[in-house]
Design a protein around this motif. Structure first.
Motif, mmCIF file in Angstrom:
data_model
loop_
_atom_site.group_PDB
_atom_site.id
_atom_site.type_symbol
_atom_site.label_atom_id
_atom_site.label_comp_id
_atom_site.label_asym_id
_atom_site.label_seq_id
_atom_site.Cartn_x
_atom_site.Cartn_y
_atom_site.Cartn_z
ATOM 1 N N PHE A 57 0.797 -1.230 0.000
ATOM 2 C CA PHE A 57 0.000 0.000 0.000
ATOM 3 C C PHE A 57 0.830 1.282 0.000
ATOM 4 C CE2 PHE A 57 -3.217 -3.012 1.600
ATOM 5 C CZ PHE A 57 -4.257 -2.700 0.737
ATOM 6 N N VAL A 58 2.017 1.279 0.602
ATOM 7 C CA VAL A 58 2.775 2.544 0.724
ATOM 8 C C VAL A 58 4.188 2.463 0.163
ATOM 9 C CG1 VAL A 58 1.425 3.329 2.703
ATOM 10 C CG2 VAL A 58 3.517 2.004 3.096
ATOM 11 N N GLY A 59 4.585 1.338 -0.434
ATOM 12 C CA GLY A 59 5.879 1.251 -1.086
ATOM 13 C C GLY A 59 7.016 0.852 -0.173
ATOM 14 N N VAL A 203 27.791 -9.787 2.891
ATOM 15 C CA VAL A 203 28.429 -10.228 1.650
ATOM 16 C C VAL A 203 28.071 -9.300 0.484
ATOM 17 C CG1 VAL A 203 28.506 -12.086 -0.066
ATOM 18 C CG2 VAL A 203 28.594 -12.627 2.375
ATOM 19 N N ARG A 204 26.795 -8.927 0.404
ATOM 20 C CA ARG A 204 26.311 -8.185 -0.770
ATOM 21 C C ARG A 204 26.278 -6.667 -0.561
ATOM 22 N NH1 ARG A 204 21.007 -11.989 -1.941
ATOM 23 N NH2 ARG A 204 22.130 -13.924 -2.440
ATOM 24 N N GLY A 205 26.350 -6.248 0.703
ATOM 25 C CA GLY A 205 26.210 -4.815 0.982
ATOM 26 C C GLY A 205 24.799 -4.487 1.419
ATOM 27 N N ALA A 206 24.688 -3.537 2.350
ATOM 28 C CA ALA A 206 23.389 -3.200 2.933
ATOM 29 C C ALA A 206 22.941 -1.814 2.486
ATOM 30 C CB ALA A 206 23.470 -3.258 4.461
ATOM 31 N N HIS A 207 21.668 -1.702 2.115
ATOM 32 C CA HIS A 207 21.065 -0.425 1.752
ATOM 33 C C HIS A 207 19.709 -0.342 2.451
ATOM 34 C CE1 HIS A 207 24.130 0.246 -1.321
ATOM 35 N NE2 HIS A 207 23.954 -1.028 -1.690
ATOM 36 N N LEU A 208 19.587 0.582 3.382
ATOM 37 C CA LEU A 208 18.344 0.718 4.136
ATOM 38 C C LEU A 208 17.208 1.170 3.228
ATOM 39 C CD1 LEU A 208 19.636 2.420 7.417
ATOM 40 C CD2 LEU A 208 18.655 0.125 7.223
ATOM 41 N N PRO A 209 15.964 0.820 3.568
ATOM 42 C CA PRO A 209 14.820 1.310 2.795
ATOM 43 C C PRO A 209 14.774 2.835 2.834
ATOM 44 C CG PRO A 209 14.157 -0.442 4.299
ATOM 45 C CD PRO A 209 15.551 -0.077 4.665
ATOM 46 N N PRO A 210 14.163 3.463 1.834
ATOM 47 C CA PRO A 210 14.090 4.930 1.809
ATOM 48 C C PRO A 210 13.341 5.480 3.019
ATOM 49 C CG PRO A 210 12.644 3.956 0.147
ATOM 50 C CD PRO A 210 13.492 2.859 0.664
ATOM 51 N N TRP A 211 13.870 6.581 3.550
ATOM 52 C CA TRP A 211 13.254 7.228 4.714
ATOM 53 C C TRP A 211 11.846 7.702 4.339
ATOM 54 C CZ3 TRP A 211 14.326 7.033 9.595
ATOM 55 C CH2 TRP A 211 13.786 7.970 10.476
ATOM 56 N N PRO A 212 10.882 7.601 5.258
ATOM 57 C CA PRO A 212 9.482 7.914 4.899
ATOM 58 C C PRO A 212 9.176 9.405 4.754
ATOM 59 C CG PRO A 212 9.599 7.279 7.202
ATOM 60 C CD PRO A 212 10.973 7.062 6.636
ATOM 61 N N HIS A 213 9.856 10.085 3.806
ATOM 62 C CA HIS A 213 9.441 11.427 3.394
ATOM 63 C C HIS A 213 8.223 11.298 2.490
ATOM 64 C CE1 HIS A 213 12.895 13.413 5.108
ATOM 65 N NE2 HIS A 213 13.733 12.597 4.463
ATOM 66 N N SER A 215 7.948 12.416 -0.369
ATOM 67 C CA SER A 215 8.399 12.119 -1.729
ATOM 68 C C SER A 215 8.720 10.639 -1.936
ATOM 69 C CB SER A 215 9.641 12.955 -2.057
ATOM 70 O OG SER A 215 10.677 12.677 -1.112
ATOM 71 N N ASN A 216 8.947 9.909 -0.828
ATOM 72 C CA ASN A 216 9.306 8.487 -0.928
ATOM 73 C C ASN A 216 8.125 7.540 -0.751
ATOM 74 O OD1 ASN A 216 12.030 9.045 -1.342
ATOM 75 N ND2 ASN A 216 12.480 9.089 0.854
ATOM 76 N N ALA A 241 2.820 16.294 5.777
ATOM 77 C CA ALA A 241 3.639 15.151 6.205
ATOM 78 C C ALA A 241 2.943 14.314 7.267
ATOM 79 C CB ALA A 241 4.985 15.647 6.720
ATOM 80 N N LEU A 242 2.288 14.959 8.228
ATOM 81 C CA LEU A 242 1.635 14.222 9.316
ATOM 82 C C LEU A 242 0.567 13.279 8.778
ATOM 83 C CD1 LEU A 242 1.218 13.673 12.319
ATOM 84 C CD2 LEU A 242 -0.384 15.612 12.385
ATOM 85 N N ILE A 243 -0.210 13.753 7.809
ATOM 86 C CA ILE A 243 -1.251 12.899 7.226
ATOM 87 C C ILE A 243 -0.615 11.730 6.482
ATOM 88 C CG2 ILE A 243 -3.057 12.804 5.458
ATOM 89 C CD1 ILE A 243 -3.920 15.569 6.312
ATOM 90 N N GLY A 244 0.474 12.006 5.742
ATOM 91 C CA GLY A 244 1.169 10.928 5.044
ATOM 92 C C GLY A 244 1.701 9.878 5.999
#
Length: 754
Positions: A57-59, A203-213, A215-216, A241-244
């Motif tokens: 629902f929110v990506g 082993v593969r490298g870590a990338h955190l999920p995008p911060w919940p702005h 725009s994301n 932002a609060l509603i998002g």
């Protein structure tokens, strides 16, 4: 609760019988570890689908929202701890009614029932998706035709639901031991998963999920307004932002599904209750934080974006397939995940049925639903009509959803969030209505003069209410179906309450009992002599064991006690004690009326008693111990064979506190057959053949060891010592095998006799 009446007295002339309520005297208590296991069996099951539904629902920002919900769950746990430590009795309905009145209480229960009905289908479908997903993965490697995911999951959910319906109809209760074992296996899986995922990221490298702005956040668009529901044409979710953030949290709240189970197990926690509840809450918070939030993060970080959508219905299965390592090992781990998932999620199906049954029983006991719903099954003595209603609604939900986990996920959490919100508001109101001392208060409390400002409690309540409101606007399916369901149930409650009250005086044919609160079941309180006969009565349609006892007993030498145990499932036990009127409802009134009529017909006096209980045999034997009974009498169990029933009784006897009583257990069948077992040390009943065998051995040994004197008991003692020594000398398995052969030989020669 105790009732004492000479049954030979004319009921038309006798005063109402005194009833003493023993609401918790026979409850079995468990450690905080078992409490944590029970709650995590419910709450932990959401880890198998919550993160994926949120991402749908929110990506890709979903893991942050799931993490926030798990932190919020910790504050809701604090709310429940304060609630459990209060004086108010009777579960959610009674708490809200005490604080804000009957109307809001009925609304709260109506909304909660919506999610109880949905919990079973969403758990069953999720389990089916994991199972079908694994089968399809295996079929793919063999180039075979794949199974339909949603259709297969729906069929599996229907089968599981019907299975647990039948188990509940028979009255087979949940076990804290079973919950603990499932959590042992789950913990192994979680540790392996976390370690393997961490290794893969290393082993593969870590990338955190995008911060919940804003725009994301990628809101789902499509049917029913997608993730925005009624706000799909509004600019507010994209500009404020609060509603998002609230929308993201609203689509993630099902991650704390099962939190309310904390309150349901409070009465089962061993002393000291509140400190142990705090320990359990800490374990639950940390475990669910790592498991549920961890799965959400790992799924986004490890499963490639190009294929992750294909695993949104079984995210942990997808994780297993994209870990670093050889394919056979990953397939084996995925199989392990499926086994654990099916165990936990199937257990959640059962909990949903038990919870719904408990809630509706509570409402019925409060006079909101007609007693017709609670009339016991003729054979099993369970509230089968409520179970039939609940399971029918769950099966309809599964069929309508067609096994689509996202439809169920969108509809879910309407009722449970409103229940949380109403509970928070009720506790907040009671801070001012009943400002007395509490064992625990939600933190962040300040005082201005003599006025307390409960900032922490207010913030929790405001947050929960805000999520409820945002869900109304953004979860279109949940809003329409949830409100419709709630209104229908609320209307049914309103109408049936008025009808029930009008018919409240329609039981003139039943004996009247004077209810009086109390605690202990003792010979003095009940007015009986030690060495009495304790007869268990539960189903007023099956009092044949009481009749057989009255035919055989000499009432001048032994008193007869007819004991009814009200078995409390977790959901209807709740965090508060039942009122005396709830433990002694019209069902108990009918049961005791028929028991007294039967005693009058036999011309003998009986004494009646009832108490709350959670475990059958623990409660029966503790009652016999408290009443100093010599004999315990039951009817044949519809769920266990006679030998199994005796074995379970013997194990429960071993768990009794010292001094353990010697008891004779008598089980009658409806036809009048009598089966006798002995609990505790007792002289064995030797058949004539066994006596001849013993005598023959004695004669031979007497000649062999003359002039030494030997007695029959010496032969038995010597044989037992030799057997014990043989078992201790690493020959245990051989002894057991020979014993099995001996028992099999006896069974082949003649039917075994007790």
């Amino acid at each position: 609760m105790q009732v004492s009446q000479d049954s030979s007295t004319s009921r038309g002339m006798a005063p109402s019988t005194r009833v003493l309520v023993a609401s918790s005297a026979m409850l079995a208590f468990i450690s905080f570890w078992r409490v944590a296991a029970i709650v995590l069996n419910d709450m932990g099951s959401s880890a198998f689908y919550a993160g994926a539904i949120s991402e749908h629902f929110v990506g890709k920002t979903a893991p942050w929202f799931v993490l926030a919900i798990m932190l919020l769950a910790g504050t809701v746990a604090a709310l429940y701890i304060e609630s459990c430590g209060m004086f108010v009795r009777g579960g959610v309905y009674r708490v809200v009614k005490e604080a804000m009145g009957s109307t809001l209480a009925k609304f709260s229960v109506s909304a909660l029932m919506f999610d109880y009905i949905l919990t079973g289908p969403i758990s069953g479908v999720s389990a089916g998706l994991y199972l079908v997903g694994l089968l399809n993965e295996l079929l793919k490697h063999f180039h075979s035709r794949l199974l339909p995911m949603n259709g297969g999951a729906a069929v599996f959910a229907i089968v599981v639901t019907i299975y647990f319906w039948w188990e509940n109809i028979k009255g087979i209760h949940e076990s804290s031991e079973k919950a603990l074992r499932i959590m042992y296996v789950t913990t192994v899986m979680v540790v392996l998963m976390v370690a393997w995922c961490c290794y893969t990221l290393f082993v593969r490298g870590a990338h955190l999920p995008p911060w919940p702005h804003l725009s994301n956040i990628a809101y789902l668009t499509g049917e029913h307004g997608g993730a925005l529901g009624f706000l799909h044409n509004s600019s507010l979710p994209h500009t404020i932002a609060l509603i998002g953030i609230l929308i993201g949290l609203g689509h993630s709240v099902l991650a704390m599904s099962g939190e309310e189970t904390m309150a349901q197990v409070y009465r089962e926690i061993e002393h000291p209750k509140l400190p142990n509840l705090k320990k359990a809450a800490t374990v639950i918070f940390l475990y669910s934080l790592v498991f549920t939030a961890g799965v959400a993060f790992f799924a986004v970080m490890i499963i490639p974006d190009s294929v992750r959508a294909g695993f949104q219905d079984n995210p942990i299965g997808g994780l297993a397939m994209y870990l670093a390592g050889p394919l056979p090992l990953r397939l084996a781990f995925r199989g392990f995940v499926v086994v654990v998932g099916v165990l936990m999620l199937a257990g959640a199906v059962n909990t949903a049925i038990v919870g719904s049954n408990g809630v509706l029983n509570r409402v019925s006991e409060d006079g909101i639903l007609p007693e017709w719903f609670r009339r016991p099954h003729k054979k099993f003595g369970t509230s089968h009509r409520i179970l039939n209603l609940v399971v029918a609604l769950q099966l309809i939900t599964i069929i309508l959803s067609r096994g689509d986990i996202f439809v169920l996920g969108e509809a879910y959490a309407f009722g449970v969030m409103w229940s949380f919100s109403m509970k928070g508001l009720a506790v907040l109101v009671l801070r001012y209505k009943e400002p007395g001392k509490r064992e625990y208060r939600v933190p962040l409390n300040f005082r201005i003069g003599k006025t307390e400002i409960p900032v922490g409690l207010a913030l929790i309540t405001i947050t929960l209410t805000a999520l409820c409101i945002i869900n109304l606007f953004t979860k279109e399916v949940a809003t329409i179906s949830g409100i419709a369901f709630t209104i229908v149930f609320f209307a049914v409650f309103e109408i049936s309450e008025k009808v029930t009250r009008k018919r409240a005086g329609a039981h003139a044919e039943l004996d009247q009992f004077n209810i009086e609160p109390g605690d202990d079941l003792t010979p003095r309180a009940l007015g009986v002599r030690a060495g009495n006969v304790l007869v268990m009565v539960r189903n007023y349609n099956a009092l044949y064991n009481l009749g057989a006892t009255l035919d055989r007993v000499d009432a001048r030498k032994q008193d007869v006690v007819a004991l009814h145990l009200r078995f409390l499932g977790r959901a209807d036990a709740g965090e508060y004690e039942l009122e005396p009127e709830q433990l002694f409802s019209s069902e108990e009134q009918t049961l005791f009326t028929r028991a007294l009529a039967l005693a009058e017909k036999k011309g003998k006096a009986i004494h009646l008693a009832v108490a709350a209980a959670t475990e059958k045999w623990d409660a029966i034997l503790r009652s016999a111990q408290s009443l100093q009974s010599a004999v315990v009498v039951l009817g044949v169990s519809p769920n266990r064979s006679l030998p199994e029933e005796a074995r379970v009784a013997g194990l429960a006897w071993e768990r009794l506190a010292d001094p353990k009583p010697q008891l004779t257990l008598v089980i009658y069948s409806p036809g009048g057959s009598e089966h006798i077992f002995y609990l505790g040390p007792h002289a064995p009943h030797l058949t004539p053949k066994e006596i001849d065998l013993l005598h023959g051995i004695w004669l031979q040994l007497s000649n062999d060891i003359a002039p030494e004197e030997i007695h029959h008991h010496d032969v038995i003692h010597f044989a037992l010592e030799e057997l014990k020594q043989e078992m201790n000398d690493y020959q245990h398995d051989g002894v057991v095998n020979r014993l099995r052969q001996h028992l099999q030989t006896i069974k082949e020669r003649r039917p075994s006799k007790s």
